[in-house]
Design a protein around this motif. Structure first.
Motif, short mmCIF file in Angstrom:
data_model
loop_
_atom_site.label_atom_id
_atom_site.label_comp_id
_atom_site.label_asym_id
_atom_site.label_seq_id
_atom_site.Cartn_x
_atom_site.Cartn_y
_atom_site.Cartn_z
N PHE A 68 0.85 -1.18 0.00
CA PHE A 68 0.00 0.00 0.00
C PHE A 68 0.90 1.24 0.00
CE2 PHE A 68 -2.82 3.21 1.93
CZ PHE A 68 -3.96 3.02 1.18
N SER B 142 -6.57 4.37 9.94
CA SER B 142 -7.15 5.65 9.56
C SER B 142 -8.65 5.50 9.32
CB SER B 142 -6.48 6.18 8.29
OG SER B 142 -7.12 7.35 7.83
N ASN C 17 -11.07 7.28 7.49
CA ASN C 17 -11.00 8.29 6.43
C ASN C 17 -12.24 9.19 6.39
OD1 ASN C 17 -8.60 7.06 5.76
ND2 ASN C 17 -9.46 5.92 4.04
N ASN D 119 -14.46 5.24 5.12
CA ASN D 119 -13.74 3.97 5.01
C ASN D 119 -12.75 3.82 6.16
OD1 ASN D 119 -12.95 1.53 3.95
ND2 ASN D 119 -11.94 2.38 2.15
N CYS E 216 -8.96 2.19 6.87
CA CYS E 216 -7.79 1.62 6.22
C CYS E 216 -6.64 1.49 7.21
CB CYS E 216 -7.33 2.48 5.04
SG CYS E 216 -8.42 2.36 3.59
N GLN F 70 -2.37 0.94 7.34
CA GLN F 70 -1.07 0.88 6.69
C GLN F 70 -0.06 0.40 7.72
OE1 GLN F 70 -1.79 5.14 5.05
NE2 GLN F 70 0.02 4.38 4.00
N SER G 30 -1.42 -3.74 3.89
CA SER G 30 -2.56 -2.84 4.08
C SER G 30 -3.86 -3.61 4.23
CB SER G 30 -2.67 -1.89 2.88
OG SER G 30 -3.06 -2.61 1.72
N TYR G 31 -4.87 -2.87 4.65
CA TYR G 31 -6.23 -3.39 4.73
C TYR G 31 -7.18 -2.21 4.60
CZ TYR G 31 -10.71 -4.65 6.71
OH TYR G 31 -12.05 -4.82 6.89
N CYS G 32 -8.28 -2.38 3.87
CA CYS G 32 -9.35 -1.40 3.83
C CYS G 32 -10.68 -2.13 3.95
CB CYS G 32 -9.32 -0.57 2.55
SG CYS G 32 -8.03 0.71 2.51
N THR H 296 -13.34 -1.40 2.47
CA THR H 296 -13.85 -1.52 1.11
C THR H 296 -12.80 -1.00 0.14
OG1 THR H 296 -15.55 -0.78 -0.46
CG2 THR H 296 -15.00 0.73 1.32
N ASP H 297 -12.76 -1.60 -1.05
CA ASP H 297 -11.84 -1.11 -2.08
C ASP H 297 -12.51 -0.06 -2.97
OD1 ASP H 297 -13.54 -2.51 -3.75
OD2 ASP H 297 -12.10 -4.09 -4.23
#
Length: 306
Positions: free
Chosen positions: A50, A60, A62, A66, A68, A70, A76-78, A80-81
């Motif tokens: 990421f 974070s 956002n 979302n 996310c 780091q 990484s991970y979120c 949703t993409d």
């Protein structure tokens, strides 16, 4: 937390009752754990690079709603993409992030409804649709036959309620697709929700690697009572001779929907079925294997309700 906030390695977010905490660990992960014992109840599934790795791992929340992560390991991970089914549920909808008194991280909308959550012990977060919960996640499941020798024992019925929509059938323990080999009789997969719920809709996820067209002419049965089988005798019941059909105990207590044959493709491997019915048992059946003689494969079955 509110949109725009961050939690970095070394910081903690604690539930209101003080029993659970979310923290960044030295290995770059974020974990929800019991404060008293340190026992982890949820670890985020990090993968894929990421951008540039940060000096400290961070989670974070956002501005777009979302979540996310780091990591210092450049993973990484979120939640949703931005292109998946979770995107319209949370993007622009969530207004705060909370760690609940039972160890779940949730997103809440302006009406105070939970629209996304992690579930302790589950492989990945489960999005809720308009405040509805995936009632099938981690519940007991059964299927009529096992996979063939190549996939046994890694393709059992529990793979369709493990929270993963990974849609490639594999022969190793990393497989997440329930698979029943072709058989000249009815094939079925069933989940027991554990209690009677108001079921709003069901989302069925098919394979993407191949053979998605085999999931056709299937019946979805929703019932508050145990599902059993009736062999057709022809005539008034409109069930061909020798064909098995799922029915609920007491005849009429359940609901049969189908036969269904969605327009599956490699890019479109999910199908949403509106139910609006009380139920405890959900069954997916290919009723006439003597004609179809195909395998039954399910990447995931999500039952949304309350």
């Amino acid at each position: 937390m509110k949109p725009g906030d961050r939690l970095i390695e070394g910081e903690k977010m604690v539930s209101a009752n003080g029993q659970y905490q979310l923290r960044g660990t030295p290995d770059g992960n974020f974990v929800i754990e019991e404060v008293r014992t340190g026992r982890p109840v949820y670890t985020f599934p990090l993968s894929n690079p990421f951008g540039e790795r940060p000096a400290k791992s961070l989670l974070s929340y956002n501005p777009d709603g979302n979540i996310c992560i780091q990591s210092t390991q450049n993973k990484s991970y979120c939640a949703t993409d931005g292109r998946d089914k979770v995107a319209p549920v949370i993007l622009g909808k969530s207004i705060y992030l909370e760690l609940t008194d039972n160890g779940r991280l949730i997103l809440v909308d302006k009406d105070g409804r939970e629209i996304w959550a992690t579930t302790p012990g589950s492989p990945q977060p489960t999005a809720t649709n308009n405040g509805l919960t995936n009632l099938a996640l981690g519940k007991p499941a059964t299927q009529s036959y096992n996979a063939d020798g190549k996939y046994t024992p890694n393709a059992g019925p529990e793979k369709a309620v493990d929270g993963k929509i990974e849609a490639t059938l594999k022969s190793d323990p990393g497989n997440s697709v329930a698979h029943i080999q072709p058989y000249k009789n009815y094939q079925h997969w069933e989940v027991d929700l554990g209690a009677v719920y108001d079921i709003d809709h069901i989302v069925i996820w098919n394979r993407q690697d191949c053979c998605w067209e085999e999931l056709k002419n299937f019946i979805v049965t929703v019932s508050p009572t145990t599902i059993r089988w009736r062999i057709g005798l022809g005539g008034k019941d409109n069930v061909p001779v020798g064909v098995a059909q799922p029915v609920a105990d007491g005849y009429g207590a359940g609901l049969n929907i189908g036969p269904l044959s969605p327009a599956w493709t490699a890019e479109s491997n999910s199908f949403t079925l509106k139910v609006n019915r009380k139920g405890r048992y959900v069954c997916i059946t290919i009723p006439d294997g003597s004609v179809n003689t195909v395998s039954l494969s399910l990447a995931e079955v999500q039952v949304f309700g309350k």
